[in-house]
Design an enzyme around this catalytic site. Structure first.
Site, PDB file in Angstrom:
ATOM      1  N   TYR A  28      -2.656  -1.120  10.405  1.00 49.53           N
ATOM      2  CA  TYR A  28      -2.608  -1.322   8.954  1.00 49.53           C
ATOM      3  C   TYR A  28      -1.292  -0.806   8.371  1.00 49.53           C
ATOM      4  O   TYR A  28      -0.606  -1.510   7.612  1.00 49.53           O
ATOM      5  CB  TYR A  28      -3.796  -0.618   8.300  1.00 49.53           C
ATOM      6  CG  TYR A  28      -3.880  -0.794   6.802  1.00 49.53           C
ATOM      7  CD1 TYR A  28      -4.481  -1.922   6.250  1.00 49.53           C
ATOM      8  CD2 TYR A  28      -3.374   0.171   5.940  1.00 49.53           C
ATOM      9  CE1 TYR A  28      -4.576  -2.087   4.872  1.00 49.53           C
ATOM     10  CE2 TYR A  28      -3.462   0.010   4.556  1.00 49.53           C
ATOM     11  CZ  TYR A  28      -4.063  -1.110   4.041  1.00 49.53           C
ATOM     12  OH  TYR A  28      -4.146  -1.276   2.674  1.00 49.53           O
TER      13      TYR A  28
ATOM     14  N   SER B 161       0.857  -1.186   0.000  1.00 46.42           N
ATOM     15  CA  SER B 161       0.000   0.000   0.000  1.00 46.42           C
ATOM     16  C   SER B 161       0.889   1.231   0.000  1.00 46.42           C
ATOM     17  O   SER B 161       2.059   1.156   0.423  1.00 46.42           O
ATOM     18  CB  SER B 161      -0.885   0.011   1.258  1.00 46.42           C
ATOM     19  OG  SER B 161      -1.469   1.292   1.472  1.00 46.42           O
TER      20      SER B 161
END
Length: 283
Positions: A181, A168
């Site tokens: 995350y 990401s």
């Protein structure tokens, strides 16, 4: 630049995917929605037989298999939790038994459990790290074992195997309210790079893709109204939201011999989000 009124429609160009993966065998984790679904279908379009892993949503998984088979290749759905060592081992054994071997692993399964840091529970922390990071370790380890066993088959691929870790932009960009995350994605970066360094002499290529703002169910609130879309575009210099197929095309390229000399690299598919667009006017 696309206007906010365009949020209901795909913004990606319509492009056919060439048969660069013909005869190869692939496993995609988290393949029953969003990016994983698009990647699994694209690998099938490129000629690969595909095992679509999922942990829930039998109906959605069946639709993915149908979409892959529409390209004239084999496809199966396989239900397994990537954070379970036992389930991962069984999945790889069964998929390899079904396909004969494995050439490509797309380590895509991931989730979010968002919370302010001071209120984050250990369960929220562990759930995200177990799936997003430990899951990638377990699947990569199983794939590497098969790649090393089989070695290079030149008529299939220049490499003994290809692993693509789905990361990401938040492996680079801090994300308040999402510490678990962002930590998992930072971990994926160095897991990928360390594994790439170790496996390159065996002709196993390991790379990553770091998506930015992609239109998926996990982030619907960020793009499903004109107002939200307009705010999102302040973070994306290229002026459109990313689509799952944007990531899928990058995955096909990284899995193919067209990228044979690409090793240990993260490909950012983010429309320029990691260019820190707030500084375009001097900060």
């Amino acid at each position: 630049m696309n206007t906010p009124a365009a949020v209901a429609h795909s913004t990606a160009p319509s492009l056919a995917i060439p048969k660069t993966l013909k005869g190869q065998k692939a496993l995609v984790t988290g393949a029953n929605s969003g990016i994983g679904m698009a990647v699994a279908a694209a690998l099938g379009e490129a000629g690969a037989d595909v095992a679509a892993n999922y942990v829930d949503g039998d109906e959605a998984a069946a639709k993915v298999v149908e979409a892959i088979r529409a390209h004239g290749v084999q496809a199966i759905a396989y239900k397994a939790d990537v954070s379970s060592e036992e389930q991962v081992a069984t999945m790889f054994r069964d998929v390899i038994e079904r396909f004969g071997t494995l050439d490509i692993l797309i380590n895509n399964a991931g989730l979010q459990r968002d919370s302010a840091f001071h209120a984050m529970t250990l369960a929220q922390w562990n759930t995200v790290l177990n799936v997003n990071l430990t899951g990638q370790f377990l699947c990569a380890r199983a794939a590497v074992a098969e790649f090393l066993r089989r070695g290079v088959v030149p008529e299939v691929s220049c490499a003994a195997g290809k692993i693509i870790c789905m990361s990401s932009v938040h492996q680079e960009i801090p994300w308040a309210g999402h510490a678990n995350y962002a930590t998992s994605k930072g971990g994926i970066k160095l897991l990928m790079e360390s594994l790439a360094q170790e496996m390159a002499p065996h002709r196993i290529r390991v790379n990553a893709i770091a998506p930015g703002a992609i239109r998926t169910p996990i982030n619907t609130a960020a793009w499903n109204t004109p107002e939200a879309y307009k705010r999102l575009m302040t973070l994306v210099p290229y002026g459109r939201i990313g689509e799952p197929e944007d990531v899928a095309r990058a995955a096909v390229w990284l899995a193919s011999d067209l990228s044979d000399y690409v090793v240990g690299t993260t490909v950012f598919v983010d429309g320029g989000m990691t260019l820190y667009p707030g500084f375009a006017t001097g900060g």
